[in-house]
Design an enzyme around this catalytic site. Sequence first.
Site, PDB file in Angstrom:
ATOM      1  CG  HIS A 121      -1.689   1.091   0.890  1.00  0.00           C
ATOM      2  ND1 HIS A 121      -3.109   0.602   2.321  1.00  0.00           N
ATOM      3  CD2 HIS A 121      -1.775   2.478   0.636  1.00  0.00           C
ATOM      4  CE1 HIS A 121      -3.130   2.263   2.695  1.00  0.00           C
ATOM      5  NE2 HIS A 121      -3.593   3.029   1.220  1.00  0.00           N
ATOM      6  CB  ALA A 167      -6.068   7.168  -1.780  1.00  0.00           C
ATOM      7  CG  HIS A 207      -7.624   4.107  -0.597  1.00  0.00           C
ATOM      8  ND1 HIS A 207      -8.205   5.191  -0.359  1.00  0.00           N
ATOM      9  CD2 HIS A 207      -6.686   3.666  -0.059  1.00  0.00           C
ATOM     10  CE1 HIS A 207      -6.774   5.476   0.460  1.00  0.00           C
ATOM     11  NE2 HIS A 207      -5.510   4.322   0.475  1.00  0.00           N
ATOM     12  CG  HIS A 266      -6.443   3.209   6.106  1.00  0.00           C
ATOM     13  ND1 HIS A 266      -7.770   3.468   5.091  1.00  0.00           N
ATOM     14  CD2 HIS A 266      -5.822   3.790   5.187  1.00  0.00           C
ATOM     15  CE1 HIS A 266      -6.984   3.947   3.780  1.00  0.00           C
ATOM     16  NE2 HIS A 266      -6.209   3.798   4.219  1.00  0.00           N
ATOM     17  CD  GLU A 268      -2.130   5.143   2.925  1.00  0.00           C
ATOM     18  OE1 GLU A 268      -2.756   5.464   4.350  1.00  0.00           O
ATOM     19  OE2 GLU A 268      -3.533   5.705   2.526  1.00  0.00           O
TER      20      GLU A 268
HETATM   21 ZN   LIG Z   1      -4.103   4.726   1.133  1.00  0.00          ZN
END
Ligand SMILES: [Zn+2]
Length: 335
Positions: free
Chosen positions: A6, A72, A178, A223, A284
């Site tokens: 990610h 994103a 997402h 997440h 992320e």
């Molecule tokens: Zn993300």
Amino acid sequence: MIIDCHGHYTTAPGEFEAWRKAQIAAFESRGAAPAKSALKISDDQVRASLEGAQLKLQRERGTDVTIFSPRAAGMAHHVGDAATSRVWSEVCNDMIHRCVSLYPRNFVGVCQLPQSPGVAPANCIAELERCVKELGFIGCNLNPDPSGGYWKDPPLTDKWWYPLYEKMVELDVPAMIHVSSSCNPNFHATGAHYINGDTTAFMQFLTSDLFKDFPTLKLIIPHGGGAVPYHWGRYRGLAQDMKRPPLKEHLLKNVFFDTCVYHQPGIDLLLKVIPVENILFASEMVGAVRGIDPETGHYYDDTKRYIDAIDWVSAEDKRKIFEGNVRRVFSRWKQ
Ligand SMILES: [Zn+2]
């Protein structure tokens, strides 16, 4: 090998954002949209944008490959119309392809889909196919709320989404669920809207028979699964009250969680509650939280450090989290 499943291209050169602004301005003024060819960014600019960010952090943190997708928050499916979203998605995905082409050992591509509120997800199939078949991408990011915080489209379990799932199954690619930016002032994007989206998607799956219809569909909830692992007892209990099967057989052949949880107790909980087979390593980065935790002296999003620090998970299980599970879910990827 350590695979971060990610990562977003959040450090693109300024020309990229400028092109997007021109596209939005043209839509709003009903003028001529900028041509894709008007976006001029050199390979050296792309290299510089990655060397100082993702690649530097990969080296510092000891990760080998990042499964890399467009920013994103930048997807902003609620902006413009379906045509705006289609061209913007193509531009973003082509940009990811350039990053992967310049650094094929460091990145592998995941695409943004040209979603638009009120437009059937079947509209995304052509771009998904292009990205997988022509650009070599191995997955997609799927926005469960293209309206950006107002949840106007049917739940992810509605047949509205089925044509896209059929294509994902055919291509053997997973989706990371997402959301993008929030245009509802009640929901901060990364602090509330993201976590809401993750939690909401899981509950939609729980109340449906989606995976009876698509037994091989693979969906990643990022997440850390939102609020789900923390409230696992609530979800198990709700499933029981609703006469649904136990969660393990009902959802965990198809639903996976990443490790984008930015403190040790959160990662501890994730690994205690969720079966190791369902956890994929991710950070992320460079993303939602960019600072250093004064309590530890390390970056909040240096998630590998938290997993390394756990002594009650076996080396074999850690290998599953860092590599094996990621390869199993992104099974199209053969590198
Ligand atoms: Zn993300």
